[in-house]
Design an enzyme around this catalytic site. Sequence first.
Site, PDB file in Angstrom:
ATOM      1  N   GLY A 105      24.985  12.274 -29.141  1.00 58.45           N
ATOM      2  CA  GLY A 105      24.528  12.974 -27.939  1.00 58.45           C
ATOM      3  C   GLY A 105      25.017  12.293 -26.680  1.00 58.45           C
ATOM      4  O   GLY A 105      25.227  12.946 -25.646  1.00 58.45           O
ATOM      5  N   ALA A 106      25.205  10.974 -26.767  1.00 57.10           N
ATOM      6  CA  ALA A 106      25.639  10.236 -25.580  1.00 57.10           C
ATOM      7  C   ALA A 106      27.049  10.671 -25.151  1.00 57.10           C
ATOM      8  O   ALA A 106      27.390  10.598 -23.968  1.00 57.10           O
ATOM      9  CB  ALA A 106      25.581   8.741 -25.848  1.00 57.10           C
ATOM     10  N   GLY A 136       0.838  -1.194   0.000  1.00 54.65           N
ATOM     11  CA  GLY A 136       0.000   0.000   0.000  1.00 54.65           C
ATOM     12  C   GLY A 136       0.870   1.240   0.000  1.00 54.65           C
ATOM     13  O   GLY A 136       2.020   1.227  -0.435  1.00 54.65           O
ATOM     14  N   GLY A 137       0.308   2.314   0.552  1.00 53.23           N
ATOM     15  CA  GLY A 137       1.030   3.587   0.584  1.00 53.23           C
ATOM     16  C   GLY A 137       2.333   3.500   1.364  1.00 53.23           C
ATOM     17  O   GLY A 137       3.222   4.342   1.189  1.00 53.23           O
TER      18      GLY A 137
HETATM   19  C1  HXC Z   1      -3.624  -4.219  12.176  1.00 54.19           C
HETATM   20  C2  HXC Z   1      -2.599  -6.121  11.393  1.00 54.19           C
HETATM   21  C3  HXC Z   1      -2.351  -5.494  10.165  1.00 54.19           C
HETATM   22  C4  HXC Z   1      -2.781  -4.150   9.995  1.00 54.19           C
HETATM   23  C5  HXC Z   1      -1.542  -7.471  10.088  1.00 54.19           C
HETATM   24  N1  HXC Z   1      -2.085  -7.339  11.285  1.00 54.19           N
HETATM   25  N2  HXC Z   1      -1.703  -6.358   9.375  1.00 54.19           N
HETATM   26  N3  HXC Z   1      -3.226  -5.485  12.391  1.00 54.19           N
HETATM   27  N4  HXC Z   1      -3.418  -3.570  11.029  1.00 54.19           N
HETATM   28  N5  HXC Z   1      -2.557  -3.502   8.876  1.00 54.19           N
HETATM   29  C6  HXC Z   1      -2.123  -8.325  12.340  1.00 54.19           C
HETATM   30  C7  HXC Z   1      -3.014  -9.483  12.012  1.00 54.19           C
HETATM   31  O1  HXC Z   1      -4.335  -9.203  12.366  1.00 54.19           O
HETATM   32  C8  HXC Z   1      -2.399 -10.585  12.866  1.00 54.19           C
HETATM   33  O2  HXC Z   1      -2.847 -10.411  14.203  1.00 54.19           O
HETATM   34  C9  HXC Z   1      -0.918 -10.246  12.864  1.00 54.19           C
HETATM   35  O3  HXC Z   1      -0.835  -8.894  12.474  1.00 54.19           O
HETATM   36  C10 HXC Z   1      -0.149 -11.085  11.883  1.00 54.19           C
HETATM   37  O4  HXC Z   1      -0.827 -11.045  10.650  1.00 54.19           O
HETATM   38  P1  HXC Z   1      -1.116 -12.356   9.792  1.00 54.19           P
HETATM   39  O5  HXC Z   1      -2.144 -11.989   8.816  1.00 54.19           O
HETATM   40  O6  HXC Z   1      -1.406 -13.500  10.710  1.00 54.19           O
HETATM   41  O7  HXC Z   1       0.295 -12.618   9.144  1.00 54.19           O
HETATM   42  P2  HXC Z   1       0.612 -13.160   7.703  1.00 54.19           P
HETATM   43  O8  HXC Z   1      -0.214 -14.365   7.398  1.00 54.19           O
HETATM   44  O9  HXC Z   1       2.079 -13.305   7.649  1.00 54.19           O
HETATM   45  O10 HXC Z   1       0.152 -12.033   6.692  1.00 54.19           O
HETATM   46  C11 HXC Z   1       0.783 -10.778   6.728  1.00 54.19           C
HETATM   47  C12 HXC Z   1      -0.002  -9.763   5.868  1.00 54.19           C
HETATM   48  C13 HXC Z   1      -1.477  -9.710   6.320  1.00 54.19           C
HETATM   49  C14 HXC Z   1       0.046 -10.206   4.406  1.00 54.19           C
HETATM   50  C15 HXC Z   1       0.690  -8.438   5.994  1.00 54.19           C
HETATM   51  O11 HXC Z   1      -1.488  -9.569   7.726  1.00 54.19           O
HETATM   52  C16 HXC Z   1      -2.242  -8.608   5.711  1.00 54.19           C
HETATM   53  O12 HXC Z   1      -2.667  -8.710   4.552  1.00 54.19           O
HETATM   54  N6  HXC Z   1      -2.440  -7.533   6.487  1.00 54.19           N
HETATM   55  C17 HXC Z   1      -3.193  -6.424   6.045  1.00 54.19           C
HETATM   56  C18 HXC Z   1      -2.445  -5.617   5.064  1.00 54.19           C
HETATM   57  C19 HXC Z   1      -3.166  -4.363   4.700  1.00 54.19           C
HETATM   58  O13 HXC Z   1      -4.145  -4.415   3.961  1.00 54.19           O
HETATM   59  N7  HXC Z   1      -2.730  -3.256   5.270  1.00 54.19           N
HETATM   60  C20 HXC Z   1      -3.258  -1.993   5.015  1.00 54.19           C
HETATM   61  C21 HXC Z   1      -2.630  -1.565   3.709  1.00 54.19           C
HETATM   62  S1  HXC Z   1      -3.064   0.018   3.263  1.00 54.19           S
HETATM   63  P3  HXC Z   1      -3.181 -11.654  15.150  1.00 54.19           P
HETATM   64  O14 HXC Z   1      -3.523 -11.030  16.447  1.00 54.19           O
HETATM   65  O15 HXC Z   1      -4.295 -12.384  14.497  1.00 54.19           O
HETATM   66  O16 HXC Z   1      -1.917 -12.475  15.165  1.00 54.19           O
HETATM   67  C22 HXC Z   1      -1.876   0.898   3.881  1.00 54.19           C
HETATM   68  C23 HXC Z   1      -2.065   2.293   3.555  1.00 54.19           C
HETATM   69  C24 HXC Z   1      -0.868   3.087   3.891  1.00 54.19           C
HETATM   70  O17 HXC Z   1      -1.025   0.482   4.494  1.00 54.19           O
HETATM   71  C25 HXC Z   1      -1.141   4.425   3.340  1.00 54.19           C
HETATM   72  C26 HXC Z   1      -0.060   5.381   3.555  1.00 54.19           C
HETATM   73  C27 HXC Z   1      -0.379   6.632   2.861  1.00 54.19           C
END
Ligand code: HXC
Length: 513
Positions: free
Chosen positions: A403-404, A169-170
């Site tokens: 040019g290079a 993501g971002g």
């Molecule tokens: C809160 C999160 C989290 C998040 C993971 N966790 N991502 N908690 N916010 N963004 C937590 C899970 O709930 C889980 O908690 C623990 O972290 C481990 O995650 P798993 O899913 O069990 O691990 P894994 O299977 O290795 O997968 C990792 C992952 C997946 C691929 C990163 O967790 C995932 O898809 N997370 C969400 C990613 C996402 O969409 N993020 C937002 C992106 S947008 P528990 O307690 O169950 O162990 C963004 C915008 C930024 O970031 C913008 C900036 C401008």
Amino acid sequence: MKDKLNTLRKKEIKAKEGGGIERIKKQHAKGKLSARERVHLLLDANSFEEIGMLVTHRTKDFGMGKQIFYGDGVITGYGTVAGRLVYVFAQDFTVFGGSLSETHAEKICKIMDLALQNGAPVIGLNDSGGARIQEGVRSLGGYADIFYRNVLASGVVPQISAIMGPCAGGAVYSPAMTDFTIMVENTSYMFVTGPNVVKTVTNEVVTAEELGGASTHSTKSGVTHLSTADDVDCINHIKSLLSYIPQNAEEKTPRIPYELRDETRAQLSSIVPENVNHPYDMRDVVKGIVDQDTFFEIHPAYAENIIVGFARIAGRSIGIIGNQPMALAGCLDVDSSKKAARFVRFCDCFNIPMMVLVDVPGFLPGTNQEWNGIITNGAKLLFAFSEATVPRVTLITRKAYGGAYDVMNSKHIGADMNYAWPSAEIAVMGAKGASEIIFRKEIKAAKDPAKKLAEKEKDYASKFAHPYRAAERGFIDEVINPDQTRIKMIKAFNMLQNKVAKLPKKKHSNIPL
Ligand code: HXC
């Protein structure tokens, strides 16, 4: 009092365990080190001073009030690498997947502010699920606070990002705005939208590794500068990189004491093949000139028609940019121009002198190049060199066409010293192409056009396929024997070490982005 202290000590221990021993074991099972292990591996023994170890998030929503982890998913602080100060943050995947909350962001911002004020590099060890979903806009704001500081710090202190887990993501935009990104193979990935969204929107089926793994970004996109085998390899690369660069933009490039000895390098005389159309590896030229085993290549697998990297010459750290005849005959194209321009700008920001090695037949022709903006992208490299005020020394080993020739750090765009080997050819284009154009009528009218073309080609080559015309005009300062190149370079960089060059007063320039 004693009880209170014990409670505090327990908090500290809990903070050091992050999300708990079991979660750290899970991290190890994936082939990853824990955040704290990474920090300790990076920094000199006993040098780490942690900041904000007991910070916690402030969220009550979604039952978060009951889930408190000291440190809030990121370890921050300062320490030394080879005795030099660095600021570091390491995201802890064992705590909410290393996701970025408002307080997590505040901790990172705090060390970035300190780094900026105290003139030392910032190293980010990224391993995060992105914005803390439970916090909504507060985590987005936290990201923007970091982005803003990335930009403020750019060109003031070096910023290095290691991607040691998810970065999606971002969140990818913070590493993208730092100076160097280093990824770990198989355990890290970077993308703006993941495989599921890609499938929904474009119907493409792709794995996370294919979409944004280390090998993709080190070869196809160029998003990462280096791809490393595992966490240990990644951290060793960060340490090596730091050894070549100054602490901040006010400092001179690092220098290790060196005493001159016999600096003749006979091997340089046999690198350029007799046949001008045969390739050779420009890395051999680099290795023949610089101190032994000091070439640290950046972006080695991306846009391979140009090589860039750091090295030491007589102990002084320099940046190297060289055409690579082994790939696309060393032509400049969109990707190589962008790759080299970014590197040139880094060197110029941080007072790192540049050595430019030229063997370039021109810009790569074709619709692909034109439609992808070779004009604007080629201009980036021209612009970056022209704007650079650090010492700049050029060596033309063979072709410098069209040019290079101008772009590759020619005298005309501000290079300080320009050398050529006797094998150099400096002209508008190669002898065959040039003869076909300017003697077209004569060749067509000849009884034996092929013979005529060969005659004209020979004549043209005798006039232009050498460096002496350019030397007569002072565009080349000296034609040197290859085996003397190293000593010439050492002397040139010594002579230029106190160079002062100023650009006209302006707010900032407008590089063709
Ligand atoms: C809160 C999160 C989290 C998040 C993971 N966790 N991502 N908690 N916010 N963004 C937590 C899970 O709930 C889980 O908690 C623990 O972290 C481990 O995650 P798993 O899913 O069990 O691990 P894994 O299977 O290795 O997968 C990792 C992952 C997946 C691929 C990163 O967790 C995932 O898809 N997370 C969400 C990613 C996402 O969409 N993020 C937002 C992106 S947008 P528990 O307690 O169950 O162990 C963004 C915008 C930024 O970031 C913008 C900036 C401008």
